[in-house]
Structures are given as C-alpha cells and as structure tokens.
Design a protein around this motif. Structure first.
Motif, PDB file in Angstrom:
ATOM      1  N   ARG A   1       0.859  -1.174   0.000  1.00 24.58           N
ATOM      2  CA  ARG A   1       0.000   0.000   0.000  1.00 24.58           C
ATOM      3  C   ARG A   1       0.904   1.236   0.000  1.00 24.58           C
ATOM      4  O   ARG A   1       2.048   1.168  -0.427  1.00 24.58           O
ATOM      5  CB  ARG A   1      -0.902   0.002   1.239  1.00 24.58           C
ATOM      6  CG  ARG A   1      -1.594  -1.325   1.533  1.00 24.58           C
ATOM      7  CD  ARG A   1      -2.490  -1.223   2.744  1.00 24.58           C
ATOM      8  NE  ARG A   1      -1.825  -0.633   3.876  1.00 24.58           N
ATOM      9  CZ  ARG A   1      -1.053  -1.274   4.746  1.00 24.58           C
ATOM     10  NH1 ARG A   1      -0.821  -2.569   4.575  1.00 24.58           N
ATOM     11  NH2 ARG A   1      -0.505  -0.659   5.769  1.00 24.58           N
ATOM     12  N   ASN A   2       0.401   2.333   0.490  1.00 24.34           N
ATOM     13  CA  ASN A   2       1.208   3.552   0.593  1.00 24.34           C
ATOM     14  C   ASN A   2       1.972   3.586   1.913  1.00 24.34           C
ATOM     15  O   ASN A   2       1.968   4.598   2.620  1.00 24.34           O
ATOM     16  CB  ASN A   2       0.312   4.796   0.478  1.00 24.34           C
ATOM     17  CG  ASN A   2       0.029   5.160  -0.961  1.00 24.34           C
ATOM     18  OD1 ASN A   2       0.515   4.492  -1.872  1.00 24.34           O
ATOM     19  ND2 ASN A   2      -0.752   6.189  -1.188  1.00 24.34           N
ATOM     20  N   GLN A   3       2.596   2.459   2.264  1.00 27.40           N
ATOM     21  CA  GLN A   3       3.394   2.442   3.491  1.00 27.40           C
ATOM     22  C   GLN A   3       4.649   3.290   3.318  1.00 27.40           C
ATOM     23  O   GLN A   3       5.156   3.469   2.219  1.00 27.40           O
ATOM     24  CB  GLN A   3       3.823   1.005   3.859  1.00 27.40           C
ATOM     25  CG  GLN A   3       2.666   0.039   4.008  1.00 27.40           C
ATOM     26  CD  GLN A   3       2.502  -0.852   2.805  1.00 27.40           C
ATOM     27  OE1 GLN A   3       2.570  -0.361   1.681  1.00 27.40           O
ATOM     28  NE2 GLN A   3       2.257  -2.132   3.021  1.00 27.40           N
ATOM     29  N   LYS A   4       5.136   3.787   4.442  1.00 29.79           N
ATOM     30  CA  LYS A   4       6.373   4.576   4.392  1.00 29.79           C
ATOM     31  C   LYS A   4       7.582   3.676   4.150  1.00 29.79           C
ATOM     32  O   LYS A   4       8.552   4.066   3.521  1.00 29.79           O
ATOM     33  CB  LYS A   4       6.551   5.352   5.701  1.00 29.79           C
ATOM     34  CG  LYS A   4       5.518   6.463   5.883  1.00 29.79           C
ATOM     35  CD  LYS A   4       5.763   7.233   7.167  1.00 29.79           C
ATOM     36  CE  LYS A   4       4.744   8.356   7.330  1.00 29.79           C
ATOM     37  NZ  LYS A   4       4.955   9.117   8.586  1.00 29.79           N
TER      38      LYS A   4
ATOM     39  N   THR B   1      -2.775  -5.146  -4.957  1.00 30.17           N
ATOM     40  CA  THR B   1      -2.558  -3.701  -4.958  1.00 30.17           C
ATOM     41  C   THR B   1      -3.264  -3.060  -6.144  1.00 30.17           C
ATOM     42  O   THR B   1      -3.154  -3.528  -7.276  1.00 30.17           O
ATOM     43  CB  THR B   1      -1.049  -3.394  -5.021  1.00 30.17           C
ATOM     44  OG1 THR B   1      -0.397  -4.065  -3.937  1.00 30.17           O
ATOM     45  CG2 THR B   1      -0.793  -1.909  -4.925  1.00 30.17           C
TER      46      THR B   1
ATOM     47  N   GLN C   1      -3.610   6.916  -4.957  1.00 26.74           N
ATOM     48  CA  GLN C   1      -2.819   6.226  -3.942  1.00 26.74           C
ATOM     49  C   GLN C   1      -2.950   4.723  -4.143  1.00 26.74           C
ATOM     50  O   GLN C   1      -3.851   4.247  -4.829  1.00 26.74           O
ATOM     51  CB  GLN C   1      -3.288   6.611  -2.537  1.00 26.74           C
ATOM     52  CG  GLN C   1      -4.739   6.259  -2.248  1.00 26.74           C
ATOM     53  CD  GLN C   1      -5.177   6.698  -0.870  1.00 26.74           C
ATOM     54  OE1 GLN C   1      -4.451   7.408  -0.185  1.00 26.74           O
ATOM     55  NE2 GLN C   1      -6.355   6.280  -0.450  1.00 26.74           N
ATOM     56  N   LEU C   2      -2.022   3.993  -3.538  1.00 29.84           N
ATOM     57  CA  LEU C   2      -2.049   2.532  -3.618  1.00 29.84           C
ATOM     58  C   LEU C   2      -2.875   1.966  -2.479  1.00 29.84           C
ATOM     59  O   LEU C   2      -2.675   2.331  -1.315  1.00 29.84           O
ATOM     60  CB  LEU C   2      -0.628   1.972  -3.567  1.00 29.84           C
ATOM     61  CG  LEU C   2       0.307   2.330  -4.730  1.00 29.84           C
ATOM     62  CD1 LEU C   2       1.678   1.701  -4.505  1.00 29.84           C
ATOM     63  CD2 LEU C   2      -0.268   1.862  -6.056  1.00 29.84           C
TER      64      LEU C   2
ATOM     65  N   ARG D   1      -4.766   1.022  -7.728  1.00 26.95           N
ATOM     66  CA  ARG D   1      -4.733   2.473  -7.618  1.00 26.95           C
ATOM     67  C   ARG D   1      -6.145   2.985  -7.374  1.00 26.95           C
ATOM     68  O   ARG D   1      -7.096   2.547  -8.020  1.00 26.95           O
ATOM     69  CB  ARG D   1      -4.152   3.110  -8.880  1.00 26.95           C
ATOM     70  CG  ARG D   1      -2.675   2.814  -9.089  1.00 26.95           C
ATOM     71  CD  ARG D   1      -2.138   3.579 -10.280  1.00 26.95           C
ATOM     72  NE  ARG D   1      -0.730   3.278 -10.514  1.00 26.95           N
ATOM     73  CZ  ARG D   1       0.283   3.894  -9.916  1.00 26.95           C
ATOM     74  NH1 ARG D   1       0.029   4.854  -9.035  1.00 26.95           N
ATOM     75  NH2 ARG D   1       1.529   3.568 -10.184  1.00 26.95           N
TER      76      ARG D   1
END
Length: 420
Positions: free
Chosen positions: A273-276, A297, A308-309, A299
C-alpha cells in the motif's frame, strides 16, 4: 401407549423432525443411495418422516451409506462430494439444530462460515480493513480438510461443548456412515473425514476448527487478527518475521491435530500500500484469493482526489471462469425458441446472485464476467436472426445496443451499467 413411551429413550420431538425437513426441502438437492427424492418425501411425509422420528427417539436410527460424487474443480482436479439420503439429511438437521443452539454462542467473532447472521461478505469486508492496517498476510490452506478430520479428536471437541448422550451417539454414527463410491462399491468410514454435502458437516467443521485454530490463536497470538470461513483462513501480521514464526508454529499445531498445511497453496503475502517503509528484499507473493475475491494492490483516488495505492478485493479470475462455465452450461445462445424477455427471466436469478455478491467491492472483475454474458447474448442474436449470420458481429452488437436504449432495465446487469 405405555410401550410407546418406554421405547422413547431420546428427547426428540415430532415438531423437530418436521422443522428439520422444511429446512432440508428449502435447500434442495438430489437423493442419495436409496433414490428417494425430496419431492417423494413431500408427497407422503407421514410415510417417511414418522419412521425417522420413531427411530431417532428410540435410539435405533442408523444412517445409510453416503453417495460419493466427484465434482470437477476449476484447476482440473476433482472434489469428492458426499450426498446422504434425504431421510439422513433430515435426521442430521434435527441433531444439528440442537447442537448449534449449544455451540453457536461460544464461537469466535472472527469465524464467519455457516453461521446464522454471518457470511462471506462480512469476512471479506473485515479482511479488507485488516489488509489496510497490517502489512503481511498468511493465506492458509489446509490439505483435504473435510477428508482428514480425525473422528476421535472431533468427538473430543463435541464433548467439550455438550454431554448430551443422544447428540454424541448420533454424531458418531453420522461420522462412521459407510461411503458408496462411484463404482458402486462400499467403503467403511471409521477413522477420519466428514462428507462435504452432509447437513451437519459444516457445523462439525466449525466445532473442530474453533478448538484447533480459533481458541489456539486467542491464547498464543491474540495480537494477530484473522478471518476464518470454515477451513479458509487469512491471518494478518505486522512484519515478515512475525508471519514466519506464526506460520511455523501453526504448522506444528496442525500436525498435533492430524492436519497438514498445503505446501503449495499456503503462502505469506505482502500487502503493498502507501506504506512509508517497504521490505528490503524481493517479495514472492503480492496477491491472494479469499472467498472468490482476489486481494491485490490497486490504484484508487484518496479523500482529496489524489491517486494512492490500496490493497483491496475484486472478483477473482477463478470466479469469472466459473461464471463463464455456468453460462456455457445454460446454453442460452441456443435458446432461439425464446424471445429476449423470456431470456431475461431465465437469467435474472443468476444475475442477482452474482451481482449481489461480487458487486460489493471493486467491480473490475464483475465487469469482465458480465461482458462474457453480453457475448453470449450476441451469439443468441446471431443464432436467432438469420440476417446477422455471415455478417460482421458489430451489426448484432448494434441490435442489442438498440434494445438496451429502448429497454435499459430488461436485464439485471444492464441496470448496473454492464450494458452492450
């Protein structure tokens, strides 16, 4: 009258048998080894249901052999389905109803399969929410679960919940019923397995997995949420090492209970995902299937409109293939003796079921399945009207498109935007 009362050694009432038959009738299904159908029992209920109650209440009920049928799977293999007789299904339903009242309140909140007021959509929704919070998933597949449940361990699990002698007696008899193989031979069933297709089998599977897995997870890994639908299990973990340790521990637990994780189908999946932070090593698996949906995954636009993912479910390729096979079995392209309104009536029950289930989440996969249906309708147009044979298929598309413009609500899937 005294002799009749004395022969009733088990606390089973006539009303319970009649109620059980109504539920068996509502589920439908074919007859078993005796060839007696639900329609036959419906036409003469006294002839068939009274002996069931008489034998159940006197403790003399013994089930007949279970008819084994091989059902083809998507991957080309076959699933063995056990079909008890209609009378045996009624007897199983009587015991199931009584046992379910005892065990239902003790089941885990994350168990969704074959339970009242709980279902697959709730399991998929919870899985979706957990995948957006946890980075890793253990997709657990138990090898031959229904065929490998150990009878001795299962009876211990049932005794954990109840000591009612008639329930224990009949559950054991149902488990040990003989199996009639497709070639007509009889196979003794004394040690393991509960037939898929038996009315009581899903409840027994839940009782077994509740102790083998649910309560074990609560005791040893309470911080790891999971979703379980019968033997389909998804476990969520914060990191890869945690997932590895949990999976190894889980394999040992299954071995203790005479079960085995499928080596090829059990896997650890990364929920990108949109993990850091992302794993510093190459990830082998990034998707998994659960209850007919593929999680992967994708969009999507966030709250403020930016892309975002996300890691979300959509109708799986296997489910799309099953829909295509079902459409081929219906042979709607050959129903040229029907008009298009009649065709709509035939398809409506199937369409409502598919859309109500697979339409809850991302509709990309569902759109592909509905396109297969529109292609079948085009074949029907070409077969029905000679003027479209040996002509470009676009002309048949135009005809169906004009029908949609005039009657946009004719087919259920058209009303949801899946029109030609």
């Amino acid at each position: 009258m005294i002799s009749l009362l004395q022969s009733r050694t088990q606390p089973i009432e006539k009303e319970a048998v009649w109620s059980a038959f109504k539920k068996v009738k509502s589920k439908g299904g074919s007859g078993g080894v005796d060839g007696i159908s639900i329609a036959a029992v419906t036409s003469k209920p006294g002839k068939y249901l009274y002996p069931i109650w008489n034998r159940l209440s006197s403790g003399s009920y013994y089930p007949q052999a279970v008819k084994q049928v091989a059902i083809p799977k998507i991957d080309g293999s076959k699933r063995l389905l056990g079909i008890p007789t209609v009378c045996d299904r009624v007897a199983q339903m009587v015991i199931r109803e009584e046992l379910e009242m005892i065990v239902e309140r003790t089941f885990h909140k994350n168990s969704f399969g074959y339970r009242p007021k709980r279902g697959a959509i709730q399991a998929v929704q919870q899985c979706k929410e957990n995948c957006m919070e946890y980075d890793w998933v253990i997709d657990l597949d138990i090898k031959g679960f229904f065929d490998n449940i150990d009878h001795e361990l299962l009876m211990k699990a049932v005794k954990y919940h109840t000591q009612e002698k008639h329930i224990l007696m009949y559950v054991e008899r149902f488990l040990k019923a003989d199996v009639r193989l497709p070639d007509g031979s009889i196979q003794k069933n004394t040690e393991r397995g509960t037939p898929q297709g038996g009315v009581i089998s899903p409840l027994l599977a839940n009782i077994f997995m509740d102790i083998v897995f649910d309560k074990w997870m609560d005791k040893h890994y309470p911080e790891n949420p999971f979703e379980r639908y019968a033997d389909d299990v998804v476990i969520h973990c914060k990191n890869f090492k945690e997932a590895l340790r949990l999976l190894e521990s889980l394999k040992r637990r299954l071995a203790q209970c005479k079960l085995e994780a499928h080596k090829e189908k059990t896997k650890i999946v990364y929920c990108k995902r949109n993990q850091k932070k992302h794993p510093p090593f190459p990830v082998l698996y990034r998707t998994f299937d659960f209850l007919g949906f593929t999680f992967k995954t994708r969009r999507a636009r966030g709250k403020w409109g930016h892309l975002q993912l996300v890691f979300t479910p959509s109708m799986s390729k296997k489910a799309i293939k099953r829909v295509g096979e079902r459409l081929r079995e219906l042979k709607i392209h050959r129903m040229v003796h029907f008009n298009i309104q009649k065709l709509s009536e035939i398809l409506t029950p199937y369409l409502r079921g598919w859309i109500n289930y697979f339409g809850h989440f991302n509709r990309t996969g569902l759109a592909k399945a509905m396109r297969l249906l529109n292609l079948r309708l085009i074949k029907w147009v070409i077969n029905k009207y000679r003027r479209y044979r040996r002509k470009p298929r676009k002309l048949a598309w135009n005809w169906l498109g004009n029908i949609y413009k005039c009657y946009p609500n004719l087919f259920v899937h058209w009303t949801y935007g899946f029109h030609p």
